[in-house]
Scaffold this motif. Sequence first.
Motif, PDB file in Angstrom:
ATOM      1  N   LYS A 131      -3.296   4.126  -9.452  1.00 19.57           N
ATOM      2  CA  LYS A 131      -2.406   3.463 -10.403  1.00 19.57           C
ATOM      3  C   LYS A 131      -0.974   3.497  -9.883  1.00 19.57           C
ATOM      4  O   LYS A 131      -0.355   4.549  -9.794  1.00 19.57           O
ATOM      5  CB  LYS A 131      -2.489   4.138 -11.770  1.00 19.57           C
ATOM      6  CG  LYS A 131      -1.910   3.296 -12.896  1.00 19.57           C
ATOM      7  CD  LYS A 131      -2.280   3.847 -14.254  1.00 19.57           C
ATOM      8  CE  LYS A 131      -1.807   2.907 -15.367  1.00 19.57           C
ATOM      9  NZ  LYS A 131      -2.187   3.403 -16.703  1.00 19.57           N
ATOM     10  N   GLY A 132      -0.467   2.328  -9.517  1.00 15.55           N
ATOM     11  CA  GLY A 132       0.901   2.229  -9.042  1.00 15.55           C
ATOM     12  C   GLY A 132       1.091   2.555  -7.574  1.00 15.55           C
ATOM     13  O   GLY A 132       2.198   2.435  -7.047  1.00 15.55           O
ATOM     14  N   SER A 192       0.310  -1.576  -3.618  1.00 13.57           N
ATOM     15  CA  SER A 192       1.087  -2.769  -3.971  1.00 13.57           C
ATOM     16  C   SER A 192       1.073  -3.847  -2.900  1.00 13.57           C
ATOM     17  O   SER A 192       1.737  -4.873  -3.047  1.00 13.57           O
ATOM     18  CB  SER A 192       2.542  -2.372  -4.264  1.00 13.57           C
ATOM     19  OG  SER A 192       3.126  -1.736  -3.136  1.00 13.57           O
ATOM     20  N   SER A 193       0.318  -3.631  -1.810  1.00 18.97           N
ATOM     21  CA  SER A 193       0.248  -4.617  -0.738  1.00 18.97           C
ATOM     22  C   SER A 193      -1.162  -4.624  -0.157  1.00 18.97           C
ATOM     23  O   SER A 193      -1.959  -3.709  -0.417  1.00 18.97           O
ATOM     24  CB  SER A 193       1.249  -4.289   0.368  1.00 18.97           C
ATOM     25  OG  SER A 193       0.877  -3.092   1.044  1.00 18.97           O
ATOM     26  N   ASP A 207      -1.605  -1.534   1.871  1.00 19.27           N
ATOM     27  CA  ASP A 207      -1.906  -0.379   1.015  1.00 19.27           C
ATOM     28  C   ASP A 207      -3.381  -0.373   0.626  1.00 19.27           C
ATOM     29  O   ASP A 207      -4.034   0.675   0.620  1.00 19.27           O
ATOM     30  CB  ASP A 207      -1.071  -0.417  -0.271  1.00 19.27           C
ATOM     31  CG  ASP A 207       0.402  -0.148  -0.039  1.00 19.27           C
ATOM     32  OD1 ASP A 207       0.750   0.394   1.031  1.00 19.27           O
ATOM     33  OD2 ASP A 207       1.205  -0.475  -0.933  1.00 19.27           O
ATOM     34  N   TYR A 208      -3.874  -1.556   0.262  1.00 19.64           N
ATOM     35  CA  TYR A 208      -5.262  -1.644  -0.193  1.00 19.64           C
ATOM     36  C   TYR A 208      -6.228  -1.317   0.946  1.00 19.64           C
ATOM     37  O   TYR A 208      -7.214  -0.611   0.750  1.00 19.64           O
ATOM     38  CB  TYR A 208      -5.537  -3.048  -0.742  1.00 19.64           C
ATOM     39  CG  TYR A 208      -6.914  -3.194  -1.356  1.00 19.64           C
ATOM     40  CD1 TYR A 208      -7.380  -2.276  -2.296  1.00 19.64           C
ATOM     41  CD2 TYR A 208      -7.750  -4.254  -0.999  1.00 19.64           C
ATOM     42  CE1 TYR A 208      -8.645  -2.408  -2.858  1.00 19.64           C
ATOM     43  CE2 TYR A 208      -9.002  -4.398  -1.555  1.00 19.64           C
ATOM     44  CZ  TYR A 208      -9.451  -3.468  -2.484  1.00 19.64           C
ATOM     45  OH  TYR A 208     -10.702  -3.593  -3.038  1.00 19.64           O
ATOM     46  N   HIS A 216      -7.231  -0.833 -11.680  1.00 20.15           N
ATOM     47  CA  HIS A 216      -5.785  -0.600 -11.598  1.00 20.15           C
ATOM     48  C   HIS A 216      -5.216  -1.164 -10.297  1.00 20.15           C
ATOM     49  O   HIS A 216      -4.116  -1.731 -10.277  1.00 20.15           O
ATOM     50  CB  HIS A 216      -5.495   0.902 -11.674  1.00 20.15           C
ATOM     51  CG  HIS A 216      -5.672   1.497 -13.027  1.00 20.15           C
ATOM     52  ND1 HIS A 216      -5.224   0.889 -14.188  1.00 20.15           N
ATOM     53  CD2 HIS A 216      -6.235   2.673 -13.430  1.00 20.15           C
ATOM     54  CE1 HIS A 216      -5.511   1.652 -15.230  1.00 20.15           C
ATOM     55  NE2 HIS A 216      -6.123   2.730 -14.800  1.00 20.15           N
ATOM     56  N   GLY A 222      -2.374  -4.014  -9.869  1.00 18.28           N
ATOM     57  CA  GLY A 222      -1.156  -3.805  -9.090  1.00 18.28           C
ATOM     58  C   GLY A 222      -0.955  -4.887  -8.044  1.00 18.28           C
ATOM     59  O   GLY A 222       0.167  -5.367  -7.834  1.00 18.28           O
ATOM     60  N   LEU A 223      -2.035  -5.283  -7.392  1.00 17.13           N
ATOM     61  CA  LEU A 223      -1.938  -6.352  -6.393  1.00 17.13           C
ATOM     62  C   LEU A 223      -1.558  -7.677  -7.042  1.00 17.13           C
ATOM     63  O   LEU A 223      -0.818  -8.474  -6.470  1.00 17.13           O
ATOM     64  CB  LEU A 223      -3.267  -6.485  -5.646  1.00 17.13           C
ATOM     65  CG  LEU A 223      -3.649  -5.303  -4.742  1.00 17.13           C
ATOM     66  CD1 LEU A 223      -5.044  -5.513  -4.165  1.00 17.13           C
ATOM     67  CD2 LEU A 223      -2.635  -5.105  -3.615  1.00 17.13           C
ATOM     68  N   GLU A 273       0.246  -7.963  -9.866  1.00 20.52           N
ATOM     69  CA  GLU A 273       1.642  -7.847 -10.286  1.00 20.52           C
ATOM     70  C   GLU A 273       2.606  -8.033  -9.118  1.00 20.52           C
ATOM     71  O   GLU A 273       3.737  -8.502  -9.304  1.00 20.52           O
ATOM     72  CB  GLU A 273       1.868  -6.483 -10.938  1.00 20.52           C
ATOM     73  CG  GLU A 273       1.200  -6.340 -12.297  1.00 20.52           C
ATOM     74  CD  GLU A 273       1.197  -4.901 -12.789  1.00 20.52           C
ATOM     75  OE1 GLU A 273       1.828  -4.048 -12.119  1.00 20.52           O
ATOM     76  OE2 GLU A 273       0.579  -4.643 -13.839  1.00 20.52           O
ATOM     77  N   ASN A 274       2.140  -7.683  -7.916  1.00 16.33           N
ATOM     78  CA  ASN A 274       2.985  -7.805  -6.732  1.00 16.33           C
ATOM     79  C   ASN A 274       2.729  -9.101  -5.961  1.00 16.33           C
ATOM     80  O   ASN A 274       3.139  -9.225  -4.799  1.00 16.33           O
ATOM     81  CB  ASN A 274       2.786  -6.593  -5.821  1.00 16.33           C
ATOM     82  CG  ASN A 274       3.454  -5.338  -6.352  1.00 16.33           C
ATOM     83  OD1 ASN A 274       4.651  -5.141  -6.171  1.00 16.33           O
ATOM     84  ND2 ASN A 274       2.680  -4.498  -7.041  1.00 16.33           N
TER      85      ASN A 274
END
Length: 211
Positions: free
Chosen positions: A69-70, A73-74, A77-78, A126, A130-131, A133-134
Amino acid sequence: MDTKTRILNQSLALFNVEGEDQQAAIDIANALEISPGNLYYHFKGKDAIIHALFDAFEEEMRIILAGAKGGVSSLEDYWVYIHILLEEIWDFRFFYKNLGALLARYPDLARRFRRLTADLRTAIGHVFAGLSENDVIELDPKLADAAVEQTIRTLTFWLPMSAVDAVDEETDNAVLERTVFQTVAVIAPYLRDRDTMVGEMLDRLDALIDA
């Protein structure tokens, strides 16, 4: 290293390579060159060892899930997050290689595994949020659950499929990297910059497998 830790490490190595169902407590003791009585002093048989190994696996998985969670964001990252998840599963792969049979023998572990899988499902949800939202992905809410579920199934059943598709010359690292790609590829249709990012994913996979 104390005897208890040595027993767990040796058991994990044997279970991963030869299968948990092929090993008895005496086999573990013989591999460690200790007496069965010494092993029994620390663990009351193979079942106790399996439960201790699941405790360790669950603890480490929950640490990883807490970062979902949080923390993603990219696409990079994933990719890293999925890699960490798959490495953890690989470290305790005997649980997954014959999952149905093992959980049938240990109903208490089956309940814990289902809870862990439910928490993994929540964590991946989550991550996708996040992905989105970004602006990394554009995922129709009606398809979100299906994308999460496909990711969970890939993470859960990649080891049996790898055995079916085994390629003699392919290294364990190549199998792992290819599975990272296959898992991340679930979101490929939803990437905003799809052509560029998919190309980068393929280039990265080739570089990692060749390394």
